[in-house]
Motif scaffolding. Sequence first.
Motif, PDB file in Angstrom:
ATOM      1  N   LEU A  14       7.912   8.517   0.609  1.00  0.00           N
ATOM      2  CA  LEU A  14       8.745   9.278   1.531  1.00  0.00           C
ATOM      3  C   LEU A  14       9.347   8.244   2.469  1.00  0.00           C
ATOM      4  CD1 LEU A  14       8.399  12.589   3.226  1.00  0.00           C
ATOM      5  CD2 LEU A  14       8.920  10.601   4.628  1.00  0.00           C
ATOM      6  N   ALA A  15      10.657   8.176   2.500  1.00  0.00           N
ATOM      7  CA  ALA A  15      11.339   7.165   3.304  1.00  0.00           C
ATOM      8  C   ALA A  15      12.335   7.830   4.233  1.00  0.00           C
ATOM      9  CB  ALA A  15      12.061   6.175   2.399  1.00  0.00           C
ATOM     10  N   GLN A  16      12.312   7.409   5.491  1.00  0.00           N
ATOM     11  CA  GLN A  16      13.306   7.912   6.435  1.00  0.00           C
ATOM     12  C   GLN A  16      13.808   6.765   7.298  1.00  0.00           C
ATOM     13  OE1 GLN A  16      11.220  11.016   8.549  1.00  0.00           O
ATOM     14  NE2 GLN A  16      10.406   9.606  10.051  1.00  0.00           N
ATOM     15  N   GLY A  17      15.078   6.851   7.615  1.00  0.00           N
ATOM     16  CA  GLY A  17      15.710   5.816   8.420  1.00  0.00           C
ATOM     17  C   GLY A  17      17.211   5.913   8.257  1.00  0.00           C
ATOM     18  N   SER A  18      17.905   4.886   8.697  1.00  0.00           N
ATOM     19  CA  SER A  18      19.358   4.906   8.545  1.00  0.00           C
ATOM     20  C   SER A  18      19.694   4.879   7.053  1.00  0.00           C
ATOM     21  CB  SER A  18      19.998   3.725   9.268  1.00  0.00           C
ATOM     22  OG  SER A  18      19.704   2.520   8.608  1.00  0.00           O
ATOM     23  N   ALA A  19      20.754   5.563   6.694  1.00  0.00           N
ATOM     24  CA  ALA A  19      21.115   5.709   5.281  1.00  0.00           C
ATOM     25  C   ALA A  19      21.232   4.374   4.546  1.00  0.00           C
ATOM     26  CB  ALA A  19      22.399   6.526   5.150  1.00  0.00           C
ATOM     27  N   PRO A  20      21.889   3.360   5.116  1.00  0.00           N
ATOM     28  CA  PRO A  20      21.999   2.093   4.382  1.00  0.00           C
ATOM     29  C   PRO A  20      20.645   1.423   4.131  1.00  0.00           C
ATOM     30  CG  PRO A  20      23.589   2.157   6.184  1.00  0.00           C
ATOM     31  CD  PRO A  20      22.677   3.333   6.358  1.00  0.00           C
ATOM     32  N   LEU A  21      19.717   1.546   5.078  1.00  0.00           N
ATOM     33  CA  LEU A  21      18.408   0.916   4.911  1.00  0.00           C
ATOM     34  C   LEU A  21      17.550   1.675   3.906  1.00  0.00           C
ATOM     35  CD1 LEU A  21      17.665  -0.124   8.593  1.00  0.00           C
ATOM     36  CD2 LEU A  21      18.613  -1.503   6.730  1.00  0.00           C
ATOM     37  N   VAL A  22      17.632   2.990   3.930  1.00  0.00           N
ATOM     38  CA  VAL A  22      16.917   3.788   2.928  1.00  0.00           C
ATOM     39  C   VAL A  22      17.460   3.463   1.541  1.00  0.00           C
ATOM     40  CG1 VAL A  22      16.512   6.139   2.088  1.00  0.00           C
ATOM     41  CG2 VAL A  22      16.248   5.626   4.529  1.00  0.00           C
ATOM     42  N   ARG A  51      18.578   9.477   7.249  1.00  0.00           N
ATOM     43  CA  ARG A  51      18.383   9.992   5.895  1.00  0.00           C
ATOM     44  C   ARG A  51      16.889  10.028   5.604  1.00  0.00           C
ATOM     45  NH1 ARG A  51      20.478   7.376   0.195  1.00  0.00           N
ATOM     46  NH2 ARG A  51      20.001   9.203  -1.082  1.00  0.00           N
ATOM     47  N   ARG A  52      16.474  11.066   4.898  1.00  0.00           N
ATOM     48  CA  ARG A  52      15.068  11.216   4.523  1.00  0.00           C
ATOM     49  C   ARG A  52      15.019  11.609   3.051  1.00  0.00           C
ATOM     50  NH1 ARG A  52      10.132  13.526   7.542  1.00  0.00           N
ATOM     51  NH2 ARG A  52       8.934  14.471   5.883  1.00  0.00           N
ATOM     52  N   VAL A  53      14.277  10.821   2.255  1.00  0.00           N
ATOM     53  CA  VAL A  53      14.211  11.072   0.816  1.00  0.00           C
ATOM     54  C   VAL A  53      12.778  10.970   0.314  1.00  0.00           C
ATOM     55  CG1 VAL A  53      16.556  10.243   0.353  1.00  0.00           C
ATOM     56  CG2 VAL A  53      14.640   8.646   0.237  1.00  0.00           C
ATOM     57  N   LEU A  54      12.526  11.680  -0.775  1.00  0.00           N
ATOM     58  CA  LEU A  54      11.308  11.506  -1.558  1.00  0.00           C
ATOM     59  C   LEU A  54      11.699  10.729  -2.804  1.00  0.00           C
ATOM     60  CD1 LEU A  54       9.455  14.920  -1.376  1.00  0.00           C
ATOM     61  CD2 LEU A  54       8.593  12.708  -0.621  1.00  0.00           C
ATOM     62  N   ILE A  55      11.022   9.628  -3.034  1.00  0.00           N
ATOM     63  CA  ILE A  55      11.310   8.761  -4.172  1.00  0.00           C
ATOM     64  C   ILE A  55      10.107   8.792  -5.102  1.00  0.00           C
ATOM     65  CG2 ILE A  55      11.902   6.420  -4.900  1.00  0.00           C
ATOM     66  CD1 ILE A  55      12.644   5.920  -1.866  1.00  0.00           C
ATOM     67  N   ARG A  56      10.341   9.019  -6.376  1.00  0.00           N
ATOM     68  CA  ARG A  56       9.269   8.955  -7.370  1.00  0.00           C
ATOM     69  C   ARG A  56       9.578   7.775  -8.277  1.00  0.00           C
ATOM     70  NH1 ARG A  56       5.156  12.572  -9.402  1.00  0.00           N
ATOM     71  NH2 ARG A  56       5.543  13.656  -7.453  1.00  0.00           N
ATOM     72  N   ASN A 104      15.123  12.419  -4.292  1.00  0.00           N
ATOM     73  CA  ASN A 104      15.471  13.759  -3.834  1.00  0.00           C
ATOM     74  C   ASN A 104      15.550  13.762  -2.319  1.00  0.00           C
ATOM     75  OD1 ASN A 104      15.450  15.414  -6.343  1.00  0.00           O
ATOM     76  ND2 ASN A 104      13.375  14.618  -6.456  1.00  0.00           N
ATOM     77  N   GLU A 105      16.624  14.331  -1.803  1.00  0.00           N
ATOM     78  CA  GLU A 105      16.753  14.457  -0.351  1.00  0.00           C
ATOM     79  C   GLU A 105      15.647  15.380   0.151  1.00  0.00           C
ATOM     80  OE1 GLU A 105      19.032  12.635   1.330  1.00  0.00           O
ATOM     81  OE2 GLU A 105      19.720  11.862  -0.592  1.00  0.00           O
TER      82      GLU A 105
END
Length: 91
Positions: A45-53, A2-7, A75-76
């Motif tokens: 910006l975070a990427q990794g396994s979904a549970p860890l993100v 999973r890769r997300v942008l977090i604000r 946001n994905e």
Amino acid sequence: MRRVLIRVKGKVQGVCFRRFALERARELGVTGYVTNMDDGSVQILAQGSAPLVEKLIDWCWEGSPAASVNAVEVNEDEADEIYLDFSITQS
């Protein structure tokens, strides 16, 4: 993966938020970056396994001890770039 942008909004600059985010992301094994934004927020910006993100997203509501978080927007992100580590970048 999973890769997300977090604000993260609130009192999140000048309170070591980025340093604590770096430590938490590395503890979790999440890669990407954290940076201050011109509007006073912090972007991750975070990427990794979904549970860890998801754990990093949850942590964002706490932040550093001196932070006061008002909002966390997620946001994905579909970009192809792969990060091998987590770092603090300059805004």
